[in-house]
Motif scaffolding. Structure first.
Motif, short mmCIF file in Angstrom:
data_model
loop_
_atom_site.label_atom_id
_atom_site.label_comp_id
_atom_site.label_asym_id
_atom_site.label_seq_id
_atom_site.Cartn_x
_atom_site.Cartn_y
_atom_site.Cartn_z
N HIS A 188 0.82 -1.04 -0.13
CA HIS A 188 0.07 0.17 0.09
C HIS A 188 0.79 1.09 0.01
CE1 HIS A 188 -3.80 -2.48 0.69
NE2 HIS A 188 -3.10 -3.16 1.57
N SER A 189 0.73 2.31 -0.79
CA SER A 189 1.32 3.56 -0.84
C SER A 189 0.72 4.31 0.31
CB SER A 189 1.06 4.30 -2.37
OG SER A 189 1.79 5.28 -2.17
N THR A 190 1.78 5.34 0.87
CA THR A 190 1.41 6.23 1.71
C THR A 190 1.62 7.61 0.69
OG1 THR A 190 3.76 6.33 2.20
CG2 THR A 190 2.42 4.90 3.51
N ARG A 191 1.93 7.82 -0.43
CA ARG A 191 1.98 8.88 -0.78
C ARG A 191 0.85 9.07 -2.06
NH1 ARG A 191 4.40 7.75 -5.65
NH2 ARG A 191 5.55 5.86 -5.70
N ASP A 192 0.67 10.34 -2.48
CA ASP A 192 -0.27 10.28 -3.70
C ASP A 192 0.35 9.62 -4.82
OD1 ASP A 192 -2.15 11.57 -2.14
OD2 ASP A 192 -1.36 13.64 -2.68
N ILE A 193 -0.60 8.80 -5.77
CA ILE A 193 -0.25 8.00 -6.98
C ILE A 193 -0.81 9.02 -7.92
CG2 ILE A 193 -0.16 6.02 -8.26
CD1 ILE A 193 1.59 5.99 -5.61
N ARG A 194 -0.11 9.05 -8.86
CA ARG A 194 -0.31 9.92 -10.39
C ARG A 194 -0.43 8.64 -11.63
NH1 ARG A 194 2.40 15.98 -10.54
NH2 ARG A 194 1.40 16.64 -8.51
N LEU A 195 -1.48 8.14 -11.77
CA LEU A 195 -1.45 7.16 -12.67
C LEU A 195 -1.47 7.77 -14.34
CD1 LEU A 195 -3.96 4.57 -10.85
CD2 LEU A 195 -1.46 4.52 -11.01
N THR A 196 -0.91 7.20 -14.95
CA THR A 196 -0.81 7.62 -16.43
C THR A 196 -1.89 6.92 -16.98
OG1 THR A 196 0.88 5.82 -17.29
CG2 THR A 196 1.61 8.20 -16.39
N PRO A 197 -2.46 7.24 -18.36
CA PRO A 197 -3.32 6.51 -19.08
C PRO A 197 -2.92 5.19 -19.39
CG PRO A 197 -3.18 8.78 -19.73
CD PRO A 197 -2.03 8.44 -18.96
N GLU A 198 -1.61 5.00 -19.76
CA GLU A 198 -0.81 3.64 -19.66
C GLU A 198 -0.92 2.65 -18.70
OE1 GLU A 198 0.65 6.46 -20.32
OE2 GLU A 198 0.74 6.44 -22.57
N ASP A 199 -1.04 3.15 -17.40
CA ASP A 199 -1.00 2.61 -16.34
C ASP A 199 -2.55 2.01 -16.04
OD1 ASP A 199 1.37 3.06 -15.18
OD2 ASP A 199 0.89 4.85 -14.23
N PHE A 200 -3.55 2.89 -16.41
CA PHE A 200 -5.02 2.36 -16.52
C PHE A 200 -5.04 1.31 -17.39
CE2 PHE A 200 -5.59 6.66 -14.47
CZ PHE A 200 -6.32 6.26 -13.42
N ALA A 201 -4.62 1.47 -18.63
CA ALA A 201 -4.56 0.50 -19.79
C ALA A 201 -4.21 -1.02 -19.23
CB ALA A 201 -3.97 0.93 -21.17
N ARG A 202 -2.86 -0.92 -18.67
CA ARG A 202 -2.27 -2.09 -18.14
C ARG A 202 -3.17 -2.80 -17.12
NH1 ARG A 202 2.39 0.81 -18.27
NH2 ARG A 202 2.50 0.92 -16.20
N ALA A 203 -3.81 -1.91 -15.99
CA ALA A 203 -4.66 -2.59 -15.36
C ALA A 203 -5.74 -3.24 -15.81
CB ALA A 203 -5.13 -1.39 -14.36
N GLN A 204 -6.39 -2.34 -16.80
CA GLN A 204 -7.49 -3.08 -17.57
C GLN A 204 -7.19 -4.40 -18.29
OE1 GLN A 204 -8.94 -1.06 -21.20
NE2 GLN A 204 -11.03 -1.44 -20.54
N LYS A 205 -5.91 -4.41 -18.70
CA LYS A 205 -5.53 -5.66 -19.34
C LYS A 205 -5.32 -6.74 -18.37
CE LYS A 205 -1.02 -6.36 -19.86
NZ LYS A 205 0.22 -6.31 -20.24
N TYR A 206 -4.94 -6.45 -17.00
CA TYR A 206 -4.73 -7.54 -16.24
C TYR A 206 -6.34 -8.15 -15.60
CZ TYR A 206 0.16 -6.50 -15.56
OH TYR A 206 1.60 -6.39 -15.72
N CYS A 207 -6.87 -7.32 -15.59
CA CYS A 207 -8.48 -7.51 -15.41
C CYS A 207 -9.17 -8.34 -16.45
CB CYS A 207 -9.24 -6.36 -15.15
SG CYS A 207 -8.86 -5.22 -13.47
N LYS A 208 -8.78 -8.12 -17.75
CA LYS A 208 -9.09 -8.94 -18.82
C LYS A 208 -8.49 -10.48 -18.69
CE LYS A 208 -11.88 -6.18 -21.41
NZ LYS A 208 -13.21 -6.21 -21.86
N TYR A 209 -7.19 -10.33 -18.34
CA TYR A 209 -6.64 -11.62 -18.40
C TYR A 209 -7.42 -12.71 -17.46
CZ TYR A 209 -2.77 -10.00 -20.98
OH TYR A 209 -1.96 -9.52 -22.07
N ALA A 210 -7.83 -11.83 -15.99
CA ALA A 210 -8.23 -12.57 -15.05
C ALA A 210 -9.63 -13.13 -15.50
CB ALA A 210 -8.58 -11.64 -13.76
N GLY A 211 -10.65 -12.23 -16.28
CA GLY A 211 -11.66 -12.89 -16.78
C GLY A 211 -11.57 -13.96 -17.82
N SER A 212 -10.37 -13.80 -18.50
CA SER A 212 -10.19 -15.25 -19.55
C SER A 212 -10.05 -16.28 -18.75
CB SER A 212 -9.27 -14.59 -20.39
OG SER A 212 -8.93 -15.70 -21.23
N ALA A 213 -8.92 -16.07 -17.52
CA ALA A 213 -8.59 -17.42 -16.81
C ALA A 213 -9.81 -18.03 -16.32
CB ALA A 213 -7.51 -16.80 -15.57
#
Length: 280
Positions: free
Chosen positions: A230-255
């Protein structure tokens, strides 16, 4: 699914895609999505090799007809209409093949099906390139799987006992020239990893392949949610970060389509870690 019209004889220029086309045929009934993308890979690769000579143009035209027929039969299957789902489907399928073969190898059970599974996993990683550049992880898996298939096949052919596990990798081995290793029949269903055999990268000896990392699968226990930092500082996520997170969720659904809970949990935890720390 309806039978596809047969292809004309393979032009010699297309020798490099013959095993991908064979894999497509083997999966027409077992997994039409895999069969579709194997043909798409063969089509794209064949176009780059030779799209001008008459025999190659004729072959590619018939292959295109097969692709269109398959796409029509698959209809609105998300693995066809959404690339990220298709990529996840192929990666999970290739991973299962790899883990089955790796577990058999590490248990010292050397046989034609495990050789074929190693090799098929490497072919399917080739196919993943239709979605873009491979990850470093997939490049390593492809190289290792293809080398293992060649090494074990040659040992058995020469009456020798292969050494189990990653015993070093030969840079010059190329199974593309070996017809026998790719000719055995696959198991009726996608192989399932054995729960009695684990893949532990920390046990690997020093050598050319010390750095291989295996993606999470049914062989690996899932981390508990408490282990996600867990992070104790503010996190600035990039559009690429959101895309990668979405990819992992899709992979989970496929699994989950394969009832592979461990892989689903691991991918969801990767997404959670990325979203909470900004790092993978």
């Amino acid at each position: 699914m309806a039978a596809l019209a047969p292809l004309p004889p393979l032009p010699p220029q297309f020798k490099s895609i013959q095993h991908h086309l064979r894999t497509a045929q083997e999966h027409d009934k077992r997994d039409p999505v895999v069969a579709y993308y194997c043909r798409l890979y063969a089509m794209q690769t064949g176009m780059k090799i030779d799209s001008k000579t008459p025999e190659c143009r004729k072959f590619l035209s018939k292959l295109m007809d097969q692709l269109e027929a398959l796409k029509k039969q698959l209809g609105d299957n998300e693995a066809i209409t959404q690339e990220i789902v298709g990529c996840a489907h192929l990666e999970n399928y290739a991973l299962k093949m790899f883990l089955y073969a790796d577990n058999e190898d590490r248990a010292g059970r050397f046989h034609k099906n495990m050789i074929k599974s190693f090799y098929t996993a490497s072919l399917l990683i080739d196919v993943i390139t239709v979605f873009g550049e491979l990850t470093d992880e997939n490049v390593k898996h492809r190289k290792y799987a293809r080398w293992k298939a060649t090494y074990i096949h040659n040992c058995l052919k020469n009456g020798e006992t292969p050494q189990a596990g990653p015993v070093g990798i030969e840079e010059d081995n190329d199974i593309e020239e070996n017809e026998d290793a790719g000719a055995t029949s696959l198991p009726t269903q996608p192989p399932q990893p054995s729960s009695s055999s684990t893949y532990d990268p920390s046990n690997m000896p020093s050598g050319n392949y010390t750095g291989i990392q295996i993606p999470p699968g049914a062989h690996a226990p899932a981390n508990t949610p408490a282990e996600v930092p867990h992070s104790t500082r503010d996190i600035r996520l990039t559009p690429e970060d959101f895309a990668r997170a979405q990819k992992y969720c899709k992979y989970a659904g496929s699994a989950l389509q394969y009832e592979d809970v461990s892989t689903a949990v691991q991918n969801l935890q990767k997404a959670l870690k990325l979203l909470t720390t900004g790092r993978e």
